[in-house]
Design a protein around this motif. Structure first.
Motif, PDB file in Angstrom:
ATOM      1  N   PRO A  82      -7.691  -0.837  -5.738  1.00 55.37           N
ATOM      2  CA  PRO A  82      -8.168  -0.108  -6.919  1.00 55.37           C
ATOM      3  C   PRO A  82      -7.657   1.335  -7.003  1.00 55.37           C
ATOM      4  O   PRO A  82      -7.548   1.895  -8.093  1.00 55.37           O
ATOM      5  CB  PRO A  82      -9.690  -0.134  -6.772  1.00 55.37           C
ATOM      6  N   LEU A  83      -7.319   1.911  -5.850  1.00 54.00           N
ATOM      7  CA  LEU A  83      -6.765   3.265  -5.846  1.00 54.00           C
ATOM      8  C   LEU A  83      -5.277   3.290  -6.168  1.00 54.00           C
ATOM      9  O   LEU A  83      -4.694   4.361  -6.305  1.00 54.00           O
ATOM     10  CB  LEU A  83      -7.005   3.928  -4.487  1.00 54.00           C
ATOM     11  N   GLY A  84      -4.656   2.115  -6.241  1.00 52.15           N
ATOM     12  CA  GLY A  84      -3.254   2.049  -6.620  1.00 52.15           C
ATOM     13  C   GLY A  84      -2.274   1.926  -5.473  1.00 52.15           C
ATOM     14  O   GLY A  84      -1.078   2.173  -5.650  1.00 52.15           O
ATOM     15  N   LEU A  85      -2.734   1.534  -4.295  1.00 53.42           N
ATOM     16  CA  LEU A  85      -1.828   1.347  -3.169  1.00 53.42           C
ATOM     17  C   LEU A  85      -0.857   0.213  -3.480  1.00 53.42           C
ATOM     18  O   LEU A  85      -1.278  -0.885  -3.841  1.00 53.42           O
ATOM     19  CB  LEU A  85      -2.609   1.006  -1.895  1.00 53.42           C
ATOM     20  N   PRO A  86       0.443   0.461  -3.372  1.00 51.33           N
ATOM     21  CA  PRO A  86       1.409  -0.618  -3.617  1.00 51.33           C
ATOM     22  C   PRO A  86       1.188  -1.777  -2.648  1.00 51.33           C
ATOM     23  O   PRO A  86       0.823  -1.580  -1.486  1.00 51.33           O
ATOM     24  CB  PRO A  86       2.763   0.044  -3.365  1.00 51.33           C
ATOM     25  N   GLU A  87       1.414  -2.987  -3.120  1.00 48.61           N
ATOM     26  CA  GLU A  87       1.179  -4.183  -2.317  1.00 48.61           C
ATOM     27  C   GLU A  87       1.981  -4.178  -1.016  1.00 48.61           C
ATOM     28  O   GLU A  87       1.517  -4.666   0.012  1.00 48.61           O
ATOM     29  CB  GLU A  87       1.518  -5.425  -3.129  1.00 48.61           C
TER      30      GLU A  87
END
Length: 138
Positions: free
Chosen positions: A33-38
């Motif tokens: 949800p914080l936007g960490l790339p996969e």
């Protein structure tokens, strides 16, 4: 927990599976949800698996039981060093190679190697007395 009830590999497997499950929960609940790339989700897994790799061996090896005589603060500090080393080692290597076009498996393996080595190196640096006599016994 009785270390004789299961072989070392079973304790190691159980710890690594538990670490993987916790890391995936952290990834899904907080980091995605914080936007960490996969591609960077493997860093969480590596970070949580590193203490398992080190501490199962310490717990299981009879000749390293003196480690547990250290203060609780020292042991917590060692765990934090291992976590920090694994996090920084794996994230740094992954950040350097993520855009190379290599397969995800190669990226993950290289990040794992760097993270585990960095975590173990920091642990070894703080606890050289545990590993000092190994070269003499071989």
């Amino acid at each position: 927990m009785d270390k004789e009830s299961f072989p070392r590999w079973a304790w190691l497997l159980a710890g690594l599976v538990a670490a993987a499950m916790v890391s995936q929960a952290i990834n899904l609940a907080a980091l995605r949800p914080l936007g960490l790339p996969e591609a960077f989700e493997v860093v969480t897994t590596i970070t949580l698996m590193s203490p398992v790799l080190i501490y199962v061996g310490l717990w299981y090896d009879d000749h390293r039981q003196e480690y547990w005589d250290h203060s609780r603060a020292r042991i917590v500090g060692d765990v934090l060093f291992v976590l920090a080393g694994a996090l920084l080692g794996s994230a740094t290597v992954l950040a350097m190679i993520v855009d190379t076009g290599w397969s995800r498996l190669i990226l993950d393996v290289l990040a794992m190697f760097a993270g585990f080595v960095a975590g173990w190196a920091l642990f070894w640096w703080r606890n050289t007395e545990l590993y000092g006599g190994e070269s003499e016994t071989r």
